[in-house]
Design a protein around this motif. Structure first.
Motif, PDB file in Angstrom:
ATOM      1  N   TRP A  94       0.836  -1.190   0.000  1.00  0.00           N
ATOM      2  CA  TRP A  94       0.000   0.000   0.000  1.00  0.00           C
ATOM      3  C   TRP A  94       0.874   1.245   0.000  1.00  0.00           C
ATOM      4  O   TRP A  94       1.968   1.252   0.568  1.00  0.00           O
ATOM      5  CB  TRP A  94      -0.903   0.028   1.235  1.00  0.00           C
ATOM      6  CG  TRP A  94      -2.010  -0.978   1.193  1.00  0.00           C
ATOM      7  CD1 TRP A  94      -1.880  -2.330   1.315  1.00  0.00           C
ATOM      8  CD2 TRP A  94      -3.394  -0.713   1.002  1.00  0.00           C
ATOM      9  NE1 TRP A  94      -3.098  -2.931   1.205  1.00  0.00           N
ATOM     10  CE2 TRP A  94      -4.060  -1.963   1.018  1.00  0.00           C
ATOM     11  CE3 TRP A  94      -4.151   0.446   0.824  1.00  0.00           C
ATOM     12  CZ2 TRP A  94      -5.430  -2.079   0.858  1.00  0.00           C
ATOM     13  CZ3 TRP A  94      -5.523   0.325   0.675  1.00  0.00           C
ATOM     14  CH2 TRP A  94      -6.154  -0.915   0.679  1.00  0.00           C
TER      15      TRP A  94
ATOM     16  N   ILE B 229      -3.530   3.790  -1.015  1.00  0.00           N
ATOM     17  CA  ILE B 229      -3.986   3.041  -2.177  1.00  0.00           C
ATOM     18  C   ILE B 229      -3.090   1.834  -2.378  1.00  0.00           C
ATOM     19  O   ILE B 229      -1.953   1.786  -1.903  1.00  0.00           O
ATOM     20  CB  ILE B 229      -3.949   3.893  -3.467  1.00  0.00           C
ATOM     21  CG1 ILE B 229      -2.519   4.386  -3.727  1.00  0.00           C
ATOM     22  CG2 ILE B 229      -4.907   5.058  -3.377  1.00  0.00           C
ATOM     23  CD1 ILE B 229      -2.339   4.892  -5.143  1.00  0.00           C
TER      24      ILE B 229
ATOM     25  N   HIS C  38      -0.946  -1.672  -6.936  1.00  0.00           N
ATOM     26  CA  HIS C  38      -1.372  -2.081  -8.278  1.00  0.00           C
ATOM     27  C   HIS C  38      -2.457  -1.161  -8.845  1.00  0.00           C
ATOM     28  O   HIS C  38      -2.690  -1.130 -10.038  1.00  0.00           O
ATOM     29  CB  HIS C  38      -1.747  -3.567  -8.335  1.00  0.00           C
ATOM     30  CG  HIS C  38      -3.104  -3.909  -7.831  1.00  0.00           C
ATOM     31  ND1 HIS C  38      -3.299  -4.756  -6.777  1.00  0.00           N
ATOM     32  CD2 HIS C  38      -4.319  -3.516  -8.231  1.00  0.00           C
ATOM     33  CE1 HIS C  38      -4.591  -4.868  -6.552  1.00  0.00           C
ATOM     34  NE2 HIS C  38      -5.233  -4.116  -7.420  1.00  0.00           N
ATOM     35  N   GLN C  39      -3.110  -0.383  -7.959  1.00  0.00           N
ATOM     36  CA  GLN C  39      -4.074   0.594  -8.480  1.00  0.00           C
ATOM     37  C   GLN C  39      -3.337   1.722  -9.207  1.00  0.00           C
ATOM     38  O   GLN C  39      -3.796   2.226 -10.221  1.00  0.00           O
ATOM     39  CB  GLN C  39      -4.913   1.169  -7.344  1.00  0.00           C
ATOM     40  CG  GLN C  39      -5.939   0.160  -6.852  1.00  0.00           C
ATOM     41  CD  GLN C  39      -6.644   0.627  -5.602  1.00  0.00           C
ATOM     42  OE1 GLN C  39      -6.082   1.349  -4.788  1.00  0.00           O
ATOM     43  NE2 GLN C  39      -7.889   0.220  -5.454  1.00  0.00           N
TER      44      GLN C  39
ATOM     45  N   LYS D 125      -2.245   1.179 -12.742  1.00  0.00           N
ATOM     46  CA  LYS D 125      -3.194   1.333 -13.827  1.00  0.00           C
ATOM     47  C   LYS D 125      -3.079   2.683 -14.521  1.00  0.00           C
ATOM     48  O   LYS D 125      -3.615   2.872 -15.604  1.00  0.00           O
ATOM     49  CB  LYS D 125      -4.619   1.129 -13.304  1.00  0.00           C
ATOM     50  CG  LYS D 125      -4.865  -0.322 -12.933  1.00  0.00           C
ATOM     51  CD  LYS D 125      -6.179  -0.514 -12.218  1.00  0.00           C
ATOM     52  CE  LYS D 125      -6.295  -1.960 -11.750  1.00  0.00           C
ATOM     53  NZ  LYS D 125      -7.338  -2.113 -10.762  1.00  0.00           N
TER      54      LYS D 125
ATOM     55  N   ARG E 202     -16.605  -3.233  -4.632  1.00  0.00           N
ATOM     56  CA  ARG E 202     -15.867  -2.482  -5.622  1.00  0.00           C
ATOM     57  C   ARG E 202     -16.536  -1.134  -5.892  1.00  0.00           C
ATOM     58  O   ARG E 202     -17.736  -1.061  -6.074  1.00  0.00           O
ATOM     59  CB  ARG E 202     -15.823  -3.331  -6.893  1.00  0.00           C
ATOM     60  CG  ARG E 202     -14.991  -2.775  -7.981  1.00  0.00           C
ATOM     61  CD  ARG E 202     -14.502  -3.915  -8.832  1.00  0.00           C
ATOM     62  NE  ARG E 202     -13.079  -3.994  -8.697  1.00  0.00           N
ATOM     63  CZ  ARG E 202     -12.270  -4.246  -9.741  1.00  0.00           C
ATOM     64  NH1 ARG E 202     -12.775  -4.522 -10.929  1.00  0.00           N
ATOM     65  NH2 ARG E 202     -10.976  -4.285  -9.563  1.00  0.00           N
TER      66      ARG E 202
ATOM     67  N   THR F  74     -10.962   9.954 -11.794  1.00  0.00           N
ATOM     68  CA  THR F  74      -9.621  10.420 -11.469  1.00  0.00           C
ATOM     69  C   THR F  74      -9.572  11.927 -11.719  1.00  0.00           C
ATOM     70  O   THR F  74     -10.406  12.472 -12.429  1.00  0.00           O
ATOM     71  CB  THR F  74      -8.568   9.750 -12.369  1.00  0.00           C
ATOM     72  OG1 THR F  74      -8.978   9.974 -13.715  1.00  0.00           O
ATOM     73  CG2 THR F  74      -8.476   8.288 -12.112  1.00  0.00           C
TER      74      THR F  74
ATOM     75  N   HIS G  82     -11.486   3.262 -18.128  1.00  0.00           N
ATOM     76  CA  HIS G  82     -10.373   2.985 -17.237  1.00  0.00           C
ATOM     77  C   HIS G  82      -9.041   3.120 -17.970  1.00  0.00           C
ATOM     78  O   HIS G  82      -8.107   3.753 -17.500  1.00  0.00           O
ATOM     79  CB  HIS G  82     -10.555   1.578 -16.670  1.00  0.00           C
ATOM     80  CG  HIS G  82      -9.512   1.219 -15.667  1.00  0.00           C
ATOM     81  ND1 HIS G  82      -8.839   0.031 -15.691  1.00  0.00           N
ATOM     82  CD2 HIS G  82      -9.026   1.909 -14.623  1.00  0.00           C
ATOM     83  CE1 HIS G  82      -7.980   0.000 -14.712  1.00  0.00           C
ATOM     84  NE2 HIS G  82      -8.071   1.116 -14.031  1.00  0.00           N
TER      85      HIS G  82
ATOM     86  N   TRP H  19     -11.007   4.982 -12.083  1.00  0.00           N
ATOM     87  CA  TRP H  19     -10.321   3.816 -11.560  1.00  0.00           C
ATOM     88  C   TRP H  19     -11.155   3.162 -10.474  1.00  0.00           C
ATOM     89  O   TRP H  19     -12.160   3.687 -10.019  1.00  0.00           O
ATOM     90  CB  TRP H  19      -8.906   4.108 -11.128  1.00  0.00           C
ATOM     91  CG  TRP H  19      -8.747   5.156 -10.084  1.00  0.00           C
ATOM     92  CD1 TRP H  19      -8.997   6.467 -10.204  1.00  0.00           C
ATOM     93  CD2 TRP H  19      -8.291   4.942  -8.756  1.00  0.00           C
ATOM     94  NE1 TRP H  19      -8.728   7.107  -9.057  1.00  0.00           N
ATOM     95  CE2 TRP H  19      -8.284   6.197  -8.144  1.00  0.00           C
ATOM     96  CE3 TRP H  19      -7.861   3.826  -8.044  1.00  0.00           C
ATOM     97  CZ2 TRP H  19      -7.884   6.356  -6.827  1.00  0.00           C
ATOM     98  CZ3 TRP H  19      -7.457   3.982  -6.739  1.00  0.00           C
ATOM     99  CH2 TRP H  19      -7.475   5.246  -6.148  1.00  0.00           C
TER     100      TRP H  19
ATOM    101  N   GLU I 226     -11.677   0.848  -6.874  1.00  0.00           N
ATOM    102  CA  GLU I 226     -11.160   0.779  -5.514  1.00  0.00           C
ATOM    103  C   GLU I 226     -12.006  -0.225  -4.729  1.00  0.00           C
ATOM    104  O   GLU I 226     -13.222  -0.288  -4.907  1.00  0.00           O
ATOM    105  CB  GLU I 226     -11.304   2.167  -4.910  1.00  0.00           C
ATOM    106  CG  GLU I 226     -10.723   2.323  -3.544  1.00  0.00           C
ATOM    107  CD  GLU I 226     -10.926   3.753  -3.051  1.00  0.00           C
ATOM    108  OE1 GLU I 226     -10.105   4.609  -3.400  1.00  0.00           O
ATOM    109  OE2 GLU I 226     -11.919   3.995  -2.359  1.00  0.00           O
ATOM    110  N   GLU I 227     -11.346  -1.015  -3.870  1.00  0.00           N
ATOM    111  CA  GLU I 227     -12.104  -1.911  -3.002  1.00  0.00           C
ATOM    112  C   GLU I 227     -12.362  -1.157  -1.712  1.00  0.00           C
ATOM    113  O   GLU I 227     -11.433  -0.739  -1.038  1.00  0.00           O
ATOM    114  CB  GLU I 227     -11.312  -3.189  -2.691  1.00  0.00           C
ATOM    115  CG  GLU I 227     -10.834  -3.952  -3.908  1.00  0.00           C
ATOM    116  CD  GLU I 227     -11.963  -4.462  -4.776  1.00  0.00           C
ATOM    117  OE1 GLU I 227     -12.981  -4.898  -4.215  1.00  0.00           O
ATOM    118  OE2 GLU I 227     -11.836  -4.380  -6.019  1.00  0.00           O
TER     119      GLU I 227
END
Ligand code: ADP
Ligand code: ZN
Length: 808
Positions: free
Chosen positions: A109, A142, A145-146, A149, A187, A192, A238, A244, A246-247
């Motif tokens: 993170w 975050i 891996h987010q 992207k 999800r 952005t 995306h 984007w 996000e969980e």
């Protein structure tokens, strides 16, 4: 600062790590941490801080994985005891105890660093700028891996490195939210800040984007309800950098399992005198806050559960916690329902292996935060980190399902007693047929004896009749139902009652053999005969997955002289159907029952939609059905013929428990036991429902043969896939044992074996066992350890089993 940690690997060693300064505030005993191990990283559990600073070259903890400790100091003492007593690595014990994730994934993170507010934007590259913007939007940080992207991996790692160095951002490793709490996360789609107006959008994309823009962030599921939104449009947005994902953690769900209330929950009967006295004794015991163990010996239907409830109520009122254990999942659910009905305003945790991992984790954490004061569950619930435990109830304490026969081979009841010891709690063991060992301890006053000798409301115990069956093989022409049983069944059905028929053998025929060459068809992986299942037309092994088509001729001599005999529940059902074509017949065994199915069958029985229930062990336990007035035991001999010093005890318990299902309502019940050994003392005592005389005869035998409780046993289970190599290793081992046993502390220990296990081959593994029998458990531990260490052969695996229950 150093900490001692335990890794989830098979070693008795613990591992020491340095706590880096920036993690000092976070590292706590009971939390999992990410550590370097060998060439990679591994998860380890912090046990305690170390004061010794003379150690050098110690690696640093990389990251702390849990926000809160998963257990407390007392729990750790308990886990250490389990590790030592059951000869199992501490790390393995701890990771066995902790609620499991489906797969433990650790993710990196990115979070704001200490200089985040004072950023000089002019110094930043475009990518660094992007990254900071992303992070700034999310106070929780975050996932790396987010960020991947929105920029290439290589650029990203450069940016991370630079920003980290300047303390603008920091990195943290956390358990993957998906694997830890699936179902607790959902999800979200976010816009952005970075959407690049140069990239044009199609109309559809535009509509969707505007919708998202109006909310800034929206759960995907909600978005889908509002607008047309296909994965491909989302993907395009995306990829163009407009949105984007996000969980996010869902609104907190109630963590308790939904428990339907008992139908007759509203009326709690006033306690009778014996019950009240038992409750009084239990209350006295826990009020003193000193550890003690009590046996609540109450015949079936004597109202033990009501005693548990009343005692639990007192504990709760005094601010203590209560743990209820049941031997099987379905019994734990039943118990939880009754507990729930009694404590309507309280959260109850239900812990067993079929509770989804995420929910188990939630419940575990709520227990750890002291938000839950009542826990109900199967044996593994004994690990629950309760802080203020005052009362532990072990229902059906004699039940062998409390023993785990893999990994950590612990006994839930014995573990519960030790947990009580570490917590200063009162442990109440309840049973209609106490284990010999437990009853023995009441005789020496180690345990307090509480008795409920009568059924509630003066209901009578069932009348038990023994019917002598002809010796010999039951082939198709001989009925498995005796005349007295058939006529009792007719009478019962005529009166509108229900019947249970118990047979501890599933399938149709249990043997196929050639009448010419005497070859018995058995499993290629196991030394057991195959059972014929009519419905599937297959021969099946009840130990492994093996199944094959039924042969028409003998695979050895080729003659068509195959004879089938032996009876399983499938054949019993067919036969009952033949005699009683109009009755509704249900069957409950491992072939008909899968998970929830069992509840369905029991519900049908409760609603009287089943007249006759045929079943294995599964039907014997706990249930309370007022309309059953006849129980038939098709063969009492099956469990007696097992080579085990507990065979008689087990049979007595089984017969008494099954019999106890009869006549729970207002009508007296009847039990018919069919056997080829009608005069055997175990059956006689079971007929008279005379636990005390059974105990007297059995305990004398145990004393003469120095079996538990007059000694303890540690069994070493030897297994190998390669027979010849293993036999060689065993020869060497025998000589080693000859040397080892010369130590004086081992003088009085009896060593039996190595010898073939009764089932010599199981699931392709060849098996042997060594039994160590002696009075001093610590000497047995060390002898077992010496033998295991003496075995240098890779072809032979040796696993210790302390206080073994099964010897097959
Ligand atoms: P056990 O656990 O000993 O088999 P239970 O506690 O399940 O027995 O009680 C059997 C039945 O008797 C239950 O339906 C229960 O509600 C009822 N019962 C328990 N105690 C009393 C009592 N004192 N008076 C009347 N009924 C009772
Ligand atoms: Zn098999």
């Amino acid at each position: 600062m150093l900490v001692e940690t335990a890794l989830n690997i098979p070693t008795d060693k613990t591992f020491t790590y340095v706590v880096p300064d920036h993690l000092l505030a976070e590292v706590k005993p009971g939390k999992r941490v990410l550590v370097p191990f060998g060439k990679s990283t591994s998860i380890s559990c912090v046990l305690n801080f170390l004061t010794d600073s003379s150690l050098h070259n110690i690696k640093h903890i990389i990251s702390v994985l849990d926000q809160h400790p998963l257990f407390g100091e007392n729990d750790l003492l308990f886990y250490r005891w389990l590790a030592k007593y059951y000869m199992h690595p501490l790390g393995k014990v701890i990771f066995e105890a902790l609620p499991k994730e489906k797969a433990t994934k650790i993710k990196r993170w990115l979070l704001p660093g200490i200089t985040f507010e004072q950023i000089n934007h002019a110094d930043l590259s475009r990518e660094e700028h992007l990254l900071i913007n992303l992070i700034a939007e999310n106070t929780d940080g975050i996932l790396q891996h987010q960020a991947q992207k929105v920029m290439p991996v290589k650029t990203l790692s450069e940016a991370i490195k630079n920003l980290q160095r300047r303390k603008i951002i920091r990195c943290e490793y956390r358990m993957d939210a998906d694997s830890q709490l699936s179902g607790q996360y959902e999800r979200w789609v976010k816009v952005t800040n970075l959407h690049d107006p140069d990239k044009s959008l199609t109309t559809k994309q535009h509509i969707l984007f505007n919708e998202i823009l109006s909310e800034r962030a929206i759960p995907l599921s909600v978005l889908k309800q509002k607008v047309h939104c296909t994965p491909s449009i989302l993907k395009a947005l995306h990829e163009k950098g407009y949105i984007w994902f996000e969980e996010r953690r869902k609104q907190r769900q109630p963590f308790t399992v939904s428990l339907p209330q008992e139908s007759n929950a509203s009326k709690f009967p006033p306690l009778n005198q014996e019950q009240a006295e038992a409750v009084q004794k239990i209350v006295e015991a826990f009020s003193s806050s000193r550890f003690s163990v009590m046996l609540l010996h109450g015949v079936t239907g004597s109202g033990k559960t009501e005693v548990y409830m009343a005692a639990a109520k007192k504990v709760i009122e005094s601010g203590g916690d209560v743990l209820f254990l049941a031997p099987e999942i379905s019994l734990s659910v039943q118990l939880a329902k009754r507990v729930n009905a009694r404590f309507l305003d309280m959260d109850i945790a239900l812990l067993h292996s079929e509770i989804p991992p995420a929910l188990r984790y939630e419940q575990w954490m709520a227990i750890q935060r002291e938000e839950i004061k009542i826990v109900v569950g199967t044996r593994s619930a004994v690990f629950a980190p309760m802080k203020n435990l005052k009362l532990i109830i072990v229902d059906e304490e004699h039940d062998e399902s409390y023993k785990q026969d893999e990994r950590l081979r612990y006994h839930g009841r014995d573990a519960a007693i030790m947990k009580g010891k570490f917590s200063g709690a009162t442990v109440v063991l309840g049973s209609a047929t106490p284990s010999l060992q437990t009853f023995f301890h009441t005789q020496s006053s180690r345990y307090t004896y509480l008795a409920l000798p009568y059924r509630v409301e003066n209901r009578s115990l069932p009348e038990v009749t023994i019917v002598s069956m002809e010796k010999g093989k039951s082939n198709d022409s001989i009925s498995v139902l005796s005349a007295p049983l058939i006529s009792a069944m007719s009478a019962s059905l005529a009166g509108g009652y229900q019947i249970l028929l118990f047979l501890n053998q599933r399938g149709f025929h249990t043997f196929f053999y050639c009448s010419d060459c005497r070859h018995t068809i058995s499993c290629p992986n196991c030394t057991v005969s195959l059972t014929y299942h009519k419905k599937t037309e297959m021969l099946r092994c009840h130990y492994c997955d093996h199944h094959e088509k039924t042969p028409l001729m003998c695979p050895v001599c080729g003659k068509e002289r195959i004879i089938r005999y032996g009876t399983g529940t499938e054949r019993l059902e067919a036969e009952v159907r033949r005699y009683f074509p109009d009755a509704i017949i249900g069957r409950m065994d491992r072939d008909t029952v899968t998970g929830k199915n069992r509840e369905k069958i029991l519900l049908a029985l409760e609603k009287r939609e089943i007249d006759i229930l045929v079943g294995t062990q599964m039907i014997t336990k706990g249930h309370d059905f007022p309309y059953i007035n006849l129980v038939g035991i098709i063969s009492a001999d099956l469990s007696l013929n097992i080579p085990d010093f507990r065979a008689a005890e087990r049979t007595f318990q089984l017969l008494t428990q099954v019999s106890g299902r009869s006549g729970r309502g207002d009508m007296p019940g009847q039990v018919i036991i069919q056997t080829v050994n009608p005069h055997y003392y175990v059956l006689q005592r079971a007929r008279d429902q005379d636990y005390h005389s059974f105990y007297q005869s059995e305990i004398k035998l145990r004393q003469t043969l120095i079996y538990p409780p007059f000694s303890r046993i540690v069994s070493l289970r030897l297994s190998a896939s390669h027979k010849i190599r293993a036999e060689k290793a065993i020869e060497t081992l025998k000589q080693d044992i000859g040397m080892i046993r010369k130590k004086t502390i081992y003088k009085t220990i009896e060593i039996i074996g190595p010898s073939h296990s009764p089932i010599e081959k199981l699931c392709g593994q060849y098996r042997w066992q060594i039994l160590l029998k002696g009075k001093d458990i610590s000497h047995l531990h060390s002898l077992a350890q010496d033998i295991i260490l003496a075995n240098k052969s890779k072809a032979l695996k040796i696993v210790p089993d302390v206080d073994p229950i099964r010897f097959m």
